[in-house]
Design a protein around this motif. Structure first.
Motif, mmCIF file in Angstrom:
data_model
loop_
_atom_site.group_PDB
_atom_site.id
_atom_site.type_symbol
_atom_site.label_atom_id
_atom_site.label_comp_id
_atom_site.label_asym_id
_atom_site.label_seq_id
_atom_site.Cartn_x
_atom_site.Cartn_y
_atom_site.Cartn_z
ATOM 1 N N LEU A 226 0.920 -0.997 0.025
ATOM 2 C CA LEU A 226 0.073 -0.167 -0.046
ATOM 3 C C LEU A 226 0.925 1.083 0.058
ATOM 4 O O LEU A 226 0.488 2.343 -0.586
ATOM 5 N N ARG A 227 2.032 1.115 0.714
ATOM 6 C CA ARG A 227 2.972 2.376 0.815
ATOM 7 C C ARG A 227 3.972 2.283 -0.267
ATOM 8 O O ARG A 227 4.580 3.547 -0.212
ATOM 9 N N PHE A 228 3.904 1.478 -0.959
ATOM 10 C CA PHE A 228 5.154 1.286 -1.843
ATOM 11 C C PHE A 228 5.311 2.444 -2.995
ATOM 12 O O PHE A 228 6.269 3.058 -2.983
ATOM 13 N N ASN A 229 4.351 2.493 -3.691
ATOM 14 C CA ASN A 229 4.376 3.683 -4.718
ATOM 15 C C ASN A 229 4.223 5.061 -4.254
ATOM 16 O O ASN A 229 5.027 5.888 -4.898
ATOM 17 N N ALA A 230 3.557 5.075 -3.161
ATOM 18 C CA ALA A 230 3.583 6.680 -2.707
ATOM 19 C C ALA A 230 4.785 7.204 -1.741
ATOM 20 O O ALA A 230 4.962 8.206 -1.825
ATOM 21 N N VAL A 231 5.502 6.152 -1.313
ATOM 22 C CA VAL A 231 6.663 6.426 -0.113
ATOM 23 C C VAL A 231 7.840 5.805 -0.618
ATOM 24 O O VAL A 231 8.833 6.388 -0.906
ATOM 25 N N TYR A 232 7.805 4.331 -0.566
ATOM 26 C CA TYR A 232 8.968 3.723 -0.695
ATOM 27 C C TYR A 232 9.838 3.814 -1.991
ATOM 28 O O TYR A 232 11.119 3.769 -2.098
ATOM 29 N N HIS A 233 9.003 3.898 -3.150
ATOM 30 C CA HIS A 233 9.673 4.116 -4.464
ATOM 31 C C HIS A 233 10.541 5.269 -4.561
ATOM 32 O O HIS A 233 11.680 4.897 -4.932
ATOM 33 N N GLY A 234 10.023 6.283 -3.972
ATOM 34 C CA GLY A 234 10.629 7.490 -4.043
ATOM 35 C C GLY A 234 11.719 8.062 -2.956
ATOM 36 O O GLY A 234 12.710 8.059 -2.619
ATOM 37 N N HIS A 235 10.863 7.950 -1.945
ATOM 38 C CA HIS A 235 11.568 8.454 -0.510
ATOM 39 C C HIS A 235 12.555 7.467 -0.028
ATOM 40 O O HIS A 235 13.609 8.134 0.456
ATOM 41 N N PHE A 236 12.172 6.185 -0.078
ATOM 42 C CA PHE A 236 13.284 5.390 0.217
ATOM 43 C C PHE A 236 14.174 4.733 -0.797
ATOM 44 O O PHE A 236 14.890 3.923 -0.654
ATOM 45 N N LYS A 237 14.057 5.391 -2.149
ATOM 46 C CA LYS A 237 14.840 4.982 -3.209
ATOM 47 C C LYS A 237 14.574 3.343 -3.518
ATOM 48 O O LYS A 237 15.602 2.924 -4.175
ATOM 49 N N CYS A 238 13.487 2.987 -3.596
ATOM 50 C CA CYS A 238 13.119 1.689 -3.817
ATOM 51 C C CYS A 238 12.480 1.748 -5.272
ATOM 52 O O CYS A 238 11.438 1.176 -5.504
ATOM 53 N N ASN A 239 13.590 2.010 -6.251
ATOM 54 C CA ASN A 239 12.933 2.419 -7.268
ATOM 55 C C ASN A 239 13.026 1.576 -8.691
ATOM 56 O O ASN A 239 13.237 2.043 -9.812
ATOM 57 N N LEU A 240 13.754 0.356 -8.501
ATOM 58 C CA LEU A 240 13.807 -0.467 -9.561
ATOM 59 C C LEU A 240 12.525 -0.826 -10.375
ATOM 60 O O LEU A 240 12.416 -0.911 -11.617
#
Length: 296
Positions: A226-240
């Motif tokens: 749920l939080r991945f696209n909104a937060v972890y992808h950009g904020h936590f640099k989990c952007n593969l």
């Protein structure tokens, strides 16, 4: 106190151990009495969110009260104040959750975390482990007709899967996001996406992680997806990749979000404001992104 003060010399993030681990229904002075216990959560926190989901799925809204913290933490920790989606603590009148910790242990000097299960009779914290709280809700409070999130015939497989989810996904995004060295970050990100690839393959042949009914492990995964696209992808640099790039994982996210009582536990405003404003070491401007346009 710093948001996450403990770092190894290699730049890895270390999560604080839970300080309170008593169990309702298994200790003589903690009987499962409706109305006696109160849940303190943040809608932003994935660990706390899972306890709120469990409370909803098991129909415990009238059995376990709840207070929702302001999603924006400062040096004083989780606060209870009037705002969109949250308000004052009507159970004990706490202004800050730290008051509950100090009432329970005056020598406590760790980081104040959510969730917290509070005993309104003894005026002390029972437990601050989300794993324990979810299990207590099932074992001590759920009616016989309630969904079984911990089916006995799947116990060993579910325990192993939940540990994998915690290490590689739930905590994996934090290992990447709070890494302070490039090599440590890259290792964490690659392990995270290897785990997501494995889960995608697993879900390609199954509606849920362990069959045709969701169990607690599915909700562990849901809270991170749920939080991945909104937060972890950009904020936590989990952007593969994004979750929307994984057909089976995205299907699971949409499926679980659509189940009765779940959408009411989701607050993307709280989620985004907590991460982007509170983690000022990562986002010093505290600008909260407008997007993403699509979560589900």
């Amino acid at each position: 106190m710093a948001q996450f003060p403990d770092e190894d010399s290699d730049g890895s993030f270390e999560r604080q151990e839970d300080a309170f681990r008593r169990v309702v229904g298994k200790e003589d002075d903690l009987p499962a009495i409706p109305g006696r216990y109160h849940l303190y959560v943040s809608l932003a926190c994935p660990w706390a969110h899972r306890t709120l989901i469990t409370r909803s799925l098991l129909g415990l809204q009238d059995v376990i009260g709840v207070s929702i913290a302001d999603p924006v933490r400062d040096e004083r920790g989780w606060a209870f104040r009037e705002g969109p989606g949250h308000g004052p603590d009507e159970a004990e009148g706490f202004r800050f959750l730290a008051e509950a910790y100090l009432a329970s242990d005056p020598s406590f000097d760790g980081r104040v975390t959510v969730p917290v299960l509070w005993d309104r009779l003894s005026k002390k914290i029972v437990n601050n482990s989300e794993d324990d709280i979810c299990r207590m809700f099932q074992d001590a409070f759920a009616a016989p007709e309630a969904p079984n999130l911990f089916p006995a015939h799947l116990a060993a497989e579910q325990a192993a899967l939940s540990q994998f989810l915690y290490e590689k996904v739930n905590n994996g995004v934090y290992q990447a996001g709070f890494a302070t060295k490039q090599t440590t970050y890259e290792k964490a990100v690659l392990e995270l996406f290897a785990a997501l690839d494995e889960l995608e393959a697993r879900l390609t042949g199954s509606r849920y992680l362990l069959g045709e009914q969701p169990v607690e492990s599915d909700w562990r995964l849901f809270c991170t997806l749920l939080r991945f696209n909104a937060v972890y992808h950009g904020h936590f640099k989990c952007n593969l990749r994004r979750i929307i790039d994984y057909p089976a994982l995205h299907r699971l996210l949409v499926d679980l979000h659509g189940l009765p009582g779940i959408a009411e536990t989701v607050n993307l405003d709280h989620i985004k404001r907590h991460y982007y404003v509170t983690h000022d070491d990562i986002n010093p401007t505290r600008i909260v992104p407008v997007g993403p346009a699509r979560i589900f």
